[in-house]
Write an enzyme that holds these catalytic residues in place. Structure first.
Site, PDB file in Angstrom:
ATOM      1  N   ASP A  36       0.793  -1.241   0.000  1.00  0.00           N
ATOM      2  CA  ASP A  36       0.000   0.000   0.000  1.00  0.00           C
ATOM      3  C   ASP A  36       0.824   1.290   0.000  1.00  0.00           C
ATOM      4  O   ASP A  36       0.254   2.380   0.132  1.00  0.00           O
ATOM      5  CB  ASP A  36      -0.950   0.051   1.219  1.00  0.00           C
ATOM      6  CG  ASP A  36      -2.112  -0.912   1.065  1.00  0.00           C
ATOM      7  OD1 ASP A  36      -2.326  -1.385  -0.064  1.00  0.00           O
ATOM      8  OD2 ASP A  36      -2.794  -1.186   2.072  1.00  0.00           O
ATOM      9  N   HIS A 240      30.150   5.301  -4.952  1.00  0.00           N
ATOM     10  CA  HIS A 240      28.697   5.470  -4.796  1.00  0.00           C
ATOM     11  C   HIS A 240      28.248   5.107  -3.381  1.00  0.00           C
ATOM     12  O   HIS A 240      27.228   4.441  -3.195  1.00  0.00           O
ATOM     13  CB  HIS A 240      27.944   4.648  -5.850  1.00  0.00           C
ATOM     14  CG  HIS A 240      28.155   5.149  -7.245  1.00  0.00           C
ATOM     15  ND1 HIS A 240      27.981   4.380  -8.361  1.00  0.00           N
ATOM     16  CD2 HIS A 240      28.555   6.362  -7.701  1.00  0.00           C
ATOM     17  CE1 HIS A 240      28.245   5.102  -9.433  1.00  0.00           C
ATOM     18  NE2 HIS A 240      28.602   6.310  -9.065  1.00  0.00           N
ATOM     19  N   ASP A 257      28.762  14.367  -1.920  1.00  0.00           N
ATOM     20  CA  ASP A 257      28.303  14.511  -3.304  1.00  0.00           C
ATOM     21  C   ASP A 257      26.786  14.586  -3.225  1.00  0.00           C
ATOM     22  O   ASP A 257      26.119  13.570  -2.994  1.00  0.00           O
ATOM     23  CB  ASP A 257      28.775  13.297  -4.122  1.00  0.00           C
ATOM     24  CG  ASP A 257      28.423  13.403  -5.606  1.00  0.00           C
ATOM     25  OD1 ASP A 257      27.558  14.227  -5.963  1.00  0.00           O
ATOM     26  OD2 ASP A 257      28.999  12.643  -6.400  1.00  0.00           O
ATOM     27  N   ASP A 268      24.513  18.797  -9.269  1.00  0.00           N
ATOM     28  CA  ASP A 268      25.369  17.660  -8.906  1.00  0.00           C
ATOM     29  C   ASP A 268      26.708  18.235  -8.436  1.00  0.00           C
ATOM     30  O   ASP A 268      27.552  18.580  -9.257  1.00  0.00           O
ATOM     31  CB  ASP A 268      25.536  16.768 -10.148  1.00  0.00           C
ATOM     32  CG  ASP A 268      26.356  15.520  -9.873  1.00  0.00           C
ATOM     33  OD1 ASP A 268      26.676  15.262  -8.702  1.00  0.00           O
ATOM     34  OD2 ASP A 268      26.673  14.808 -10.849  1.00  0.00           O
ATOM     35  N   HIS A 347      37.314   7.034 -12.376  1.00  0.00           N
ATOM     36  CA  HIS A 347      36.112   7.428 -13.129  1.00  0.00           C
ATOM     37  C   HIS A 347      36.458   8.548 -14.107  1.00  0.00           C
ATOM     38  O   HIS A 347      37.579   9.033 -14.135  1.00  0.00           O
ATOM     39  CB  HIS A 347      34.983   7.844 -12.177  1.00  0.00           C
ATOM     40  CG  HIS A 347      35.298   8.975 -11.249  1.00  0.00           C
ATOM     41  ND1 HIS A 347      35.255  10.290 -11.640  1.00  0.00           N
ATOM     42  CD2 HIS A 347      35.683   8.977  -9.938  1.00  0.00           C
ATOM     43  CE1 HIS A 347      35.571  11.062 -10.598  1.00  0.00           C
ATOM     44  NE2 HIS A 347      35.842  10.294  -9.562  1.00  0.00           N
ATOM     45  N   HIS A 351      29.965  14.380 -16.969  1.00  0.00           N
ATOM     46  CA  HIS A 351      28.835  13.853 -17.741  1.00  0.00           C
ATOM     47  C   HIS A 351      27.905  15.021 -18.026  1.00  0.00           C
ATOM     48  O   HIS A 351      27.985  16.066 -17.365  1.00  0.00           O
ATOM     49  CB  HIS A 351      28.117  12.751 -16.947  1.00  0.00           C
ATOM     50  CG  HIS A 351      27.800  13.134 -15.529  1.00  0.00           C
ATOM     51  ND1 HIS A 351      26.704  13.883 -15.187  1.00  0.00           N
ATOM     52  CD2 HIS A 351      28.471  12.913 -14.363  1.00  0.00           C
ATOM     53  CE1 HIS A 351      26.695  14.082 -13.877  1.00  0.00           C
ATOM     54  NE2 HIS A 351      27.766  13.527 -13.340  1.00  0.00           N
ATOM     55  N   HIS A 358      22.653  12.143 -14.703  1.00  0.00           N
ATOM     56  CA  HIS A 358      23.481  11.712 -15.839  1.00  0.00           C
ATOM     57  C   HIS A 358      22.587  11.917 -17.046  1.00  0.00           C
ATOM     58  O   HIS A 358      21.784  11.062 -17.405  1.00  0.00           O
ATOM     59  CB  HIS A 358      23.908  10.249 -15.702  1.00  0.00           C
ATOM     60  CG  HIS A 358      24.928  10.057 -14.623  1.00  0.00           C
ATOM     61  ND1 HIS A 358      25.523   8.859 -14.350  1.00  0.00           N
ATOM     62  CD2 HIS A 358      25.489  10.927 -13.746  1.00  0.00           C
ATOM     63  CE1 HIS A 358      26.385   8.993 -13.343  1.00  0.00           C
ATOM     64  NE2 HIS A 358      26.367  10.251 -12.960  1.00  0.00           N
ATOM     65  N   GLU A 381      34.459  16.864 -12.511  1.00  0.00           N
ATOM     66  CA  GLU A 381      34.557  16.236 -11.201  1.00  0.00           C
ATOM     67  C   GLU A 381      35.739  15.276 -11.029  1.00  0.00           C
ATOM     68  O   GLU A 381      35.548  14.091 -10.792  1.00  0.00           O
ATOM     69  CB  GLU A 381      33.257  15.499 -10.888  1.00  0.00           C
ATOM     70  CG  GLU A 381      32.742  14.582 -11.996  1.00  0.00           C
ATOM     71  CD  GLU A 381      31.482  13.837 -11.581  1.00  0.00           C
ATOM     72  OE1 GLU A 381      31.491  13.188 -10.526  1.00  0.00           O
ATOM     73  OE2 GLU A 381      30.482  13.906 -12.332  1.00  0.00           O
ATOM     74  N   TYR A 385      41.546   8.892  -4.935  1.00  0.00           N
ATOM     75  CA  TYR A 385      41.057   7.972  -3.903  1.00  0.00           C
ATOM     76  C   TYR A 385      42.197   7.039  -3.509  1.00  0.00           C
ATOM     77  O   TYR A 385      42.625   6.203  -4.305  1.00  0.00           O
ATOM     78  CB  TYR A 385      39.853   7.180  -4.441  1.00  0.00           C
ATOM     79  CG  TYR A 385      38.831   8.096  -5.098  1.00  0.00           C
ATOM     80  CD1 TYR A 385      37.854   8.737  -4.339  1.00  0.00           C
ATOM     81  CD2 TYR A 385      38.884   8.356  -6.471  1.00  0.00           C
ATOM     82  CE1 TYR A 385      36.942   9.607  -4.938  1.00  0.00           C
ATOM     83  CE2 TYR A 385      37.983   9.228  -7.074  1.00  0.00           C
ATOM     84  CZ  TYR A 385      37.014   9.849  -6.299  1.00  0.00           C
ATOM     85  OH  TYR A 385      36.120  10.710  -6.892  1.00  0.00           O
ATOM     86  N   ARG A 403      37.034  14.429  -3.985  1.00  0.00           N
ATOM     87  CA  ARG A 403      36.450  14.752  -5.296  1.00  0.00           C
ATOM     88  C   ARG A 403      35.946  16.181  -5.208  1.00  0.00           C
ATOM     89  O   ARG A 403      35.440  16.597  -4.155  1.00  0.00           O
ATOM     90  CB  ARG A 403      35.313  13.785  -5.654  1.00  0.00           C
ATOM     91  CG  ARG A 403      34.662  14.096  -7.003  1.00  0.00           C
ATOM     92  CD  ARG A 403      33.800  12.958  -7.596  1.00  0.00           C
ATOM     93  NE  ARG A 403      32.643  12.624  -6.809  1.00  0.00           N
ATOM     94  CZ  ARG A 403      32.536  11.535  -6.048  1.00  0.00           C
ATOM     95  NH1 ARG A 403      33.544  10.674  -5.958  1.00  0.00           N
ATOM     96  NH2 ARG A 403      31.447  11.299  -5.351  1.00  0.00           N
ATOM     97  N   GLU A 405      33.492  18.693  -7.498  1.00  0.00           N
ATOM     98  CA  GLU A 405      32.593  18.634  -8.662  1.00  0.00           C
ATOM     99  C   GLU A 405      31.769  19.903  -8.787  1.00  0.00           C
ATOM    100  O   GLU A 405      31.117  20.331  -7.838  1.00  0.00           O
ATOM    101  CB  GLU A 405      31.647  17.428  -8.510  1.00  0.00           C
ATOM    102  CG  GLU A 405      30.591  17.349  -9.596  1.00  0.00           C
ATOM    103  CD  GLU A 405      29.735  16.091  -9.516  1.00  0.00           C
ATOM    104  OE1 GLU A 405      29.551  15.554  -8.408  1.00  0.00           O
ATOM    105  OE2 GLU A 405      29.249  15.653 -10.568  1.00  0.00           O
TER     106      GLU A 405
HETATM  107  N1  GLY Z   1      26.446  12.170  -8.229  1.00  0.00           N
HETATM  108  C1  GLY Z   1      26.703  11.317  -9.307  1.00  0.00           C
HETATM  109  C2  GLY Z   1      27.827  11.772 -10.099  1.00  0.00           C
HETATM  110  O1  GLY Z   1      28.594  12.597  -9.647  1.00  0.00           O
HETATM  111  O2  GLY Z   1      27.994  11.394 -11.218  1.00  0.00           O
HETATM  112 MN    MN Z   2      28.131  13.956  -8.118  1.00  0.00          MN
HETATM  113 MN    MN Z   3      28.477  13.917 -11.359  1.00  0.00          MN
END
Ligand code: GLY
Ligand code: MN
Ligand code: MN
Length: 441
Positions: A36, A240, A257, A268, A347, A351, A358, A381, A385, A403, A405
């Protein structure tokens, strides 16, 4: 977003589709969370982009040059009892009056009406594969029309990906979209500043998450654009990480983040800062390397440059920095060619950003990285690490996840950093963390 912006979008799509086409776009379905209880409903971005219609159980149909109107909306009818339990519905009248549909029909009647709209069309623009059940229904409607061949009616022979045409439109942001994204970024930047001010050793990661959500919601952003990442110490090295359940330790860094969604547009932003308010010598050295890489990458966000230019600039600076402090050894070109940095930076540098965090849009055209053009928005970004598992790296660098960003708009003359209000330099971060200024509620 102003209503006329949605009209403009439909017009642009229909110009691409041309005569003889029909586009069919269902709203995404409500998802069950448990008995529900449903997840908060958020329309699919493609559907909302074209309609501005926020309800589930709807289907948008667009037919260029249809005599009785080009935009048809199937939606739920008004129903006082259902509305008492589950909330207001626009109904058919408002679908026309407020959402500018040329025609509106009850969603319950779609099986009777839609085949007639498909008759004598040459092609169907449709996103195949996102909703298998709806795929079958579309196929069924087309087959129904095919079955009438002997009456002289023709059925479409061609299915074309609606996404492909639409995503190219979504990649270039209008003035209204940029305004929404600027606001999302401004609110998120404020939330990051709030987190910096409130952070103390001993707090839990989720308590910082609460500060972020508080700021988002207070400014009208009911939802973050994605689950917030709040990771102290080694957790900052999990790209993540969303458990956000650990205590924050004196002497560690905290990586956040997090970005708000405003009027269906995402921000972001990532910031990394010392939990106790002062960077240690090693933390500062690594932070400055990432910052330099980020600044070099942002500098490459210029119309006429290519998608990969910011990434190339970032990996060059990161590799140089790691070489300078002895974590990487060898010749710079060889280290870059062998991707030696990948152990510490796994990474990519960004993006597209828009309604989806994304966002949609091709990164390559004819096999080549795409050229940056005014109106595109991307993230920049880079990060580093270093964990206990980073073999051969001195212990003093361990458990450091950094990071940085930002959200960057490509302009006619260069770029504009939409998220520039979030404190970023070592001096700015230490100043805000150690000021006596209280956070407003
Ligand atoms: N927060 C997801 C990224 O930075 O791509
Ligand atoms: Mn991010
Ligand atoms: Mn991002």
């Amino acid at each position: 977003m102003e209503r006329k912006e949605f009209t403009r979008r439909r017009k642009r799509l229909m110009d691409i589709m041309n005569i003889g086409s029909i586009a069919i776009l269902p709203a995404s379905q409500v998802r069950s969370r448990n008995n529900d209880v449903e997840y908060p409903y958020r329309p699919d971005s493609d559907f909302y982009y074209l309609t501005g219609f926020p309800e589930p159980e709807a289907v948008a149909v667009m037919i260029p040059d249809r005599q009785h109107g080009e935009f048809i909306l199937f939606c739920r009818e008004k129903d006082p009892e259902m509305e008492t339990w589950h909330g207001r519905r626009a109904g058919l009248e408002k679908a026309i009056e407020y959402y500018d549909a040329d025609d509106a029909f009850p969603i319950a009647d779609i099986d009777e009406i839609l085949p007639g709209l498909i008759e004598n069309k040459d092609r169907v623009f449709y996103n195949m594969g996102t909703d298998p059940e709806f795929d079958q229904r579309v196929q069924g409607w087309v087959n129904q029309v095919r079955g009438k061949a002997r009456t002289g009616v023709t059925a479409p022979e061609e299915f074309i990906s609606l996404g492909h045409a639409l995503h190219e439109l979504r990649l270039f942001k209008s003035r209204g979209e940029i305004k929404a994204m600027r606001r999302a970024a401004k609110i998120s930047a404020k939330a990051h500043a709030r987190a910096m001010k409130q952070c103390r050793p001993g707090m839990k990661e989720y308590q910082i998450e609460a500060e972020l959500l508080h700021e988002f919601m207070k400014q009208g952003c009911r939802s973050p654009a994605y689950p917030s990442i709040v990771g102290g110490g080694a957790n900052g090295c999990i790209l993540h990480y969303t458990e956000n359940s650990d205590a924050l330790n004196d002497g560690d860094l905290l990586l956040i983040d997090a970005g708000a969604e405003h009027d269906y547009y995402a921000s972001d932003i990532t910031r990394t800062f010392p939990i106790n308010g002062v960077f240690s010598k090693e933390q500062k050295i690594l932070y400055e390397i990432v910052l330099k890489a980020q600044e070099a990458a942002i500098e490459k966000v210029q119309p006429g440059n290519y998608w990969n230019d910011p990434h190339d600039a970032a990996i060059r600076e990161l590799t140089m920095g790691l070489k300078e402090i002895g974590i990487l050894k060898g010749r710079l070109p060889t280290l870059i060619k062998n991707e030696a940095y990948k152990r510490f930076y796994m990474h990519r540098t960004g993006h597209w950003l828009g309604m989806d965090v994304h966002d949609v849009g091709d990164y390559k055209v004819d096999g080549e990285w795409r050229m940056l053009e005014p109106g595109m928005v991307l993230t920049v970004e880079p990060g580093l690490y270093i964990t206990e598992q980073s073999r051969g790296v001195a212990k003093k660098w361990w458990n450091t996840g950094i990071r940085i960003e930002d959200d960057v708009l490509v302009t006619k003359t260069g770029h504009d950093i939409l998220s520039k209000d979030a404190p970023k330099t070592v001096a700015e971060i230490e100043a805000i963390m150690n000021s006596n200024e209280k956070t407003s509620n």
